[in-house]
Design a protein around this motif. Structure first.
Motif, PDB file in Angstrom:
ATOM      1  N   ALA A 182      40.754  15.358  10.070  1.00 12.94           N
ATOM      2  CA  ALA A 182      39.897  14.670  11.032  1.00 12.94           C
ATOM      3  C   ALA A 182      40.340  14.961  12.461  1.00 12.94           C
ATOM      4  N   GLY A 183      39.375  15.327  13.308  1.00 17.42           N
ATOM      5  CA  GLY A 183      39.661  15.577  14.718  1.00 17.42           C
ATOM      6  C   GLY A 183      40.164  16.968  15.020  1.00 17.42           C
ATOM      7  N   SER A 184      40.283  17.827  14.008  1.00 17.37           N
ATOM      8  CA  SER A 184      40.833  19.173  14.220  1.00 17.37           C
ATOM      9  C   SER A 184      39.802  20.141  14.784  1.00 17.37           C
ATOM     10  N   ASN A 185      38.516  19.829  14.626  1.00 16.64           N
ATOM     11  CA  ASN A 185      37.422  20.692  15.068  1.00 16.64           C
ATOM     12  C   ASN A 185      37.437  22.061  14.389  1.00 16.64           C
ATOM     13  N   THR A 186      38.064  22.139  13.240  1.00 15.31           N
ATOM     14  CA  THR A 186      38.036  23.382  12.477  1.00 15.31           C
ATOM     15  C   THR A 186      36.660  23.559  11.833  1.00 15.31           C
ATOM     16  N   LEU A 187      36.402  24.786  11.387  1.00 18.18           N
ATOM     17  CA  LEU A 187      35.131  25.048  10.729  1.00 18.18           C
ATOM     18  C   LEU A 187      34.964  24.179   9.494  1.00 18.18           C
ATOM     19  N   VAL A 188      36.010  24.026   8.699  1.00 16.67           N
ATOM     20  CA  VAL A 188      35.882  23.236   7.474  1.00 16.67           C
ATOM     21  C   VAL A 188      35.617  21.768   7.793  1.00 16.67           C
TER      22      VAL A 188
END
Length: 339
Positions: free
Chosen positions: A302-308
């Protein structure tokens, strides 16, 4: 006397629910028009129309990781008018209801078109070429047994019931528009991570016979993607894909790698990175996250802004809210070990 009346009433309600279910399937609105009590529906009731989306868990795990939950939830949302059936070996004939202490199990059980059944291989392989192999093989001596038993189970399930099989690291993003299909992992090479056929289709029967005849448990994938490719090549004049166009032969669609593998397996870590501009995946029906490659146990954060993370937010929001955001600050790290 009271006990006999209770037994009669029980059978009556089972019969009524089964009839209502069949009628609602025929009207095409079972999951949107009629609240059916899932407890009264058998595996045969649910899968009788050859329209199921099928997932398989061949470990004894009862708590699906977030990636597995996302895969099943996304399918349930994309195919909202079709049953999504999750077979779990660990159930061992024991029904765990929605009050289970397993968060992901409860989350999936609560979805109106998700059904969870025990995976009983000996029963499943009855009346298929796989039964004699299953009686002879020594599972404790098989290095890749989790994968091999999954390869066998998916063939038997599609043979007996029809529908679409998906690996538990496949996230659905739009409906697949064809019924008989294999998914190309690369030009002239088929995967077995997602495929669809009606029940009793000759191609799946031939695959089961090949499974037994050419069995070699020492070679990873020999009973899976290599098997599918072995069976497809004699039937079709496979060529390299040009543009994003599917191929077809013998009434089987061979779908372009972009349909499910827009990020190829050597680049699987791209799902866990931040993109300047997220891809639109306009040519894809689902995303295979290559979790077998994920020895580092990367997951959505959560909050990582990764594609997944963004894929979870869009296609499995309940899983994201309950199993990704819900673990923040708890000190619990989820490790995705889906097949």
């Amino acid at each position: 006397m009271l006990k006999e009346i209770q037994i009669v009433l029980c059978f009556f309600f089972v019969f009524v629910f089964a009839v209502l279910y069949e009628l609602s399937l025929q009207s095409g609105c079972v999951f949107s028009c009629m609240p059916i009590s899932k407890r009264f529906l058998t595996q045969e009731d649910v899968m009788s129309q050859s329209r199921s989306i099928i997932f398989v868990e061949t470990t004894n795990r009862l708590e699906p990781p977030s990636l597995v939950s996302c895969s099943v939830e996304s399918a349930a949302r994309i195919y909202h008018d079709r049953p999504v059936v999750f077979f779990m070996k660990g159930l061992d004939s024991t029904w765990l209801d929605s009050n289970s202490t397993y968060a992901a199990f409860s989350l999936l059980s609560a979805m109106k078109n998700v059904f969870i059944f025990p995976l009983q291989m000996e029963t499943l392989f009855q009346e298929t070429p796989l039964l004699t192999w299953y009686y002879k093989v020594n599972a404790t001596q098989e290095k890749h047994w989790v994968h091999i038993s999954s390869d066998a189970s998916r063939l038997a399930l599609i043979w007996k019931y029809g529908g679409i099989y998906m690996d538990t690291d496949v996230i659905s993003i739009r409906p697949i528009p064809v019924a008989n299909f294999l998914a190309a992992q690369a030009s002239q090479f088929s995967s077995n991570g997602i495929f669809g056929f009606p029940h009793h289709h000759w191609f799946i029967w031939d695959c089961m016979k090949d499974f037994v005849r050419n069995y070699n448990g020492r070679i990873w994938g020999n009973q899976g993607p290599f098997l599918m490719t072995r069976r497809l090549r004699p039937l079709c004049n496979l060529t390299n894909f040009h543009n994003v166009e599917d191929q077809s032969c013998q009434n089987i669609s061979f779908l372009h790698p972009q349909r499910f593998y827009p990020i190829p397996y050597p680049a699987w870590r791209q799902y866990y990175k931040v993109w300047d501009t997220s891809p639109d995946f306009n040519d894809s029906y689902a995303l295979h996250l290559w979790n077998f490659m994920n020895k580092e146990h990367k997951t959505a954060v959560a909050g990582s802004n990764t594609l997944v993370e963004n894929v979870y937010k869009t296609y499995c929001p309940t899983t994201y809210k309950d199993l990704v955001q819900g673990t923040e600050g708890s000190g619990h790290t989820q490790q995705n070990k889906a097949e």
